[in-house]
Scaffold this active site. Structure first.
Site, PDB file in Angstrom:
ATOM      1  N   CYS A 184       8.168  -6.982  -1.632  1.00  0.00           N
ATOM      2  CA  CYS A 184       8.862  -7.886  -2.471  1.00  0.00           C
ATOM      3  C   CYS A 184       8.416  -7.945  -4.076  1.00  0.00           C
ATOM      4  O   CYS A 184       9.145  -8.484  -4.668  1.00  0.00           O
ATOM      5  CB  CYS A 184       8.524  -9.499  -2.085  1.00  0.00           C
TER       6      CYS A 184
ATOM      7  N   CYS B  71       3.638  -5.878  -4.477  1.00  0.00           N
ATOM      8  CA  CYS B  71       3.719  -5.829  -2.967  1.00  0.00           C
ATOM      9  C   CYS B  71       5.159  -4.575  -2.696  1.00  0.00           C
ATOM     10  O   CYS B  71       5.898  -4.799  -3.488  1.00  0.00           O
ATOM     11  CB  CYS B  71       4.352  -7.091  -2.562  1.00  0.00           C
TER      12      CYS B  71
ATOM     13  N   LYS C 208     -18.625  -2.989  15.851  1.00  0.00           N
ATOM     14  CA  LYS C 208     -19.095  -2.266  14.359  1.00  0.00           C
ATOM     15  C   LYS C 208     -20.587  -1.873  14.766  1.00  0.00           C
ATOM     16  O   LYS C 208     -21.203  -1.171  13.910  1.00  0.00           O
ATOM     17  CB  LYS C 208     -19.081  -3.118  13.399  1.00  0.00           C
TER      18      LYS C 208
ATOM     19  N   CYS D  43      -0.115 -11.130  -0.340  1.00  0.00           N
ATOM     20  CA  CYS D  43       0.960 -11.366  -1.046  1.00  0.00           C
ATOM     21  C   CYS D  43       1.392 -12.768  -0.967  1.00  0.00           C
ATOM     22  O   CYS D  43       1.624 -13.311   0.252  1.00  0.00           O
ATOM     23  CB  CYS D  43       2.180 -10.499  -0.677  1.00  0.00           C
TER      24      CYS D  43
ATOM     25  N   PRO E 101     -16.819  -0.474   6.766  1.00  0.00           N
ATOM     26  CA  PRO E 101     -16.674   0.066   8.021  1.00  0.00           C
ATOM     27  C   PRO E 101     -16.065  -0.954   8.903  1.00  0.00           C
ATOM     28  O   PRO E 101     -16.405  -2.316   8.636  1.00  0.00           O
ATOM     29  CB  PRO E 101     -18.326   0.377   8.440  1.00  0.00           C
ATOM     30  N   GLU E 102     -15.118  -0.579   9.462  1.00  0.00           N
ATOM     31  CA  GLU E 102     -14.507  -1.300  10.526  1.00  0.00           C
ATOM     32  C   GLU E 102     -14.678  -0.724  12.060  1.00  0.00           C
ATOM     33  O   GLU E 102     -15.167   0.454  12.093  1.00  0.00           O
ATOM     34  CB  GLU E 102     -13.048  -1.567   9.969  1.00  0.00           C
TER      35      GLU E 102
ATOM     36  N   CYS F 144       5.256 -13.217   0.680  1.00  0.00           N
ATOM     37  CA  CYS F 144       5.459 -12.748   2.019  1.00  0.00           C
ATOM     38  C   CYS F 144       4.553 -13.334   2.779  1.00  0.00           C
ATOM     39  O   CYS F 144       5.078 -13.360   4.168  1.00  0.00           O
ATOM     40  CB  CYS F 144       5.206 -11.115   1.954  1.00  0.00           C
TER      41      CYS F 144
HETATM   42 ZN   LIG Z   1       5.337  -9.684  -0.831  1.00  0.00          ZN
END
Ligand SMILES: [Zn+2]
Length: 256
Positions: A229, A226, A51, A251, A2-3, A254
């Site tokens: 990339c 990713c 929340k 990543c 949950p967010e 990135c």
């Molecule tokens: Zn990446």
């Protein structure tokens, strides 16, 4: 997981069926509140605060639930077959026509003065009193903290969980271990606000692609390439050992 957006949506579902309606039946399946009976009371409002989920029932009393890992509010017409085992239910509420069941809540309690009890929570990304400047100032108060931990701290800003933490760091090109002092915090806060707002009334996605396996850039994509990339997404840990949100996806190419 949950967010803020999923709690916001849960409140909207319960609100539609219960706000302004009289509670005809109430059964807490939590020992401490087993004798509480709210039948006859009118539901004044249903809302989310970060929340946290609140059902205000008058006289400054509220039902307070927190979904934690597995929790969910199910709302349906009375007589509908439940989609989870009955022993997972923590609270059952009914009007004349509808039923709301709180399953597997991390918290399920009655609160007096809910706003006072939850005053420690930072500005709510989906709340009516959202304040960008306060959230930015709160986050910048501890410049040495990793941004990936600061974003989860509900005292600073409320609503970001592990999904949005991972995704926001990816979208900003930021390694979640980078110190707050080395991150453009206003831009990060603005991005979190836009992500939560965009997802408050749809199936959650940060990529804009509503297809399984493509909804997020990094969250849940350990070892997969990713999208930008091709580097395998890294899955490791950041945070306290007992934290349910310590699994980190990012990543390494990135995010620097
Ligand atoms: Zn990446």
């Amino acid at each position: 997981m949950p967010e803020g957006d999923s709690v916001y949506q849960a409140a909207a579902r319960v609100r539609t069926a219960f706000e302004g309606k009289v509670i005809a039946h109430c059964q807490f399946r939590v020992p401490r509140f087993a004798t509480v009976d709210l039948s006859g009371r009118t539901v004044e409002s249903v809302r989310s605060v970060g929340k946290h989920h609140l059902i205000d029932v008058g006289d400054d009393l509220s039902i307070h639930t927190h979904l934690k890992m597995e929790g969910a509010w199910h709302v349906h017409p009375i007589g509908t077959k439940w989609r989870r085992p009955a022993f997972h239910a923590r609270l059952v509420l009914r009007t004349d026509t509808h039923e709301a069941v709180a399953f597997e809540m991390g918290i399920c309690e009655m609160l007096t003065d809910a706003d006072g009890a939850l005053a420690y929570i930072g500005p709510d990304l989906l709340g009516p009193t959202w304040d960008t400047d306060v959230a930015v100032a709160n986050l910048m108060r501890d410049p040495d903290r990793p941004i990936g931990l600061a974003l989860l701290d509900q005292h600073l800003m409320a609503g970001v969980g592990n999904v949005f933490r991972c995704e926001a760091c990816f979208l900003r090109g930021v390694d979640p271990r980078r110190k707050v002092a080395d991150v453009d915090i206003p831009a990060m806060v603005d991005l979190c606000h836009r992500l939560l707002q965009a997802n408050r009334s749809r199936i959650r996605t940060t990529t804009g692609v509503n297809v399984n396996g493509k909804r997020y850039y990094v969250y849940g994509r350990g070892r997969k390439p990713c999208f930008r990339c091709g580097t395998p997404i890294s899955r490791d840990f950041l945070g306290e050992d007992d934290s349910e949100e310590r699994v980190l996806y990012h990543c390494t190419r990135c995010q620097t």
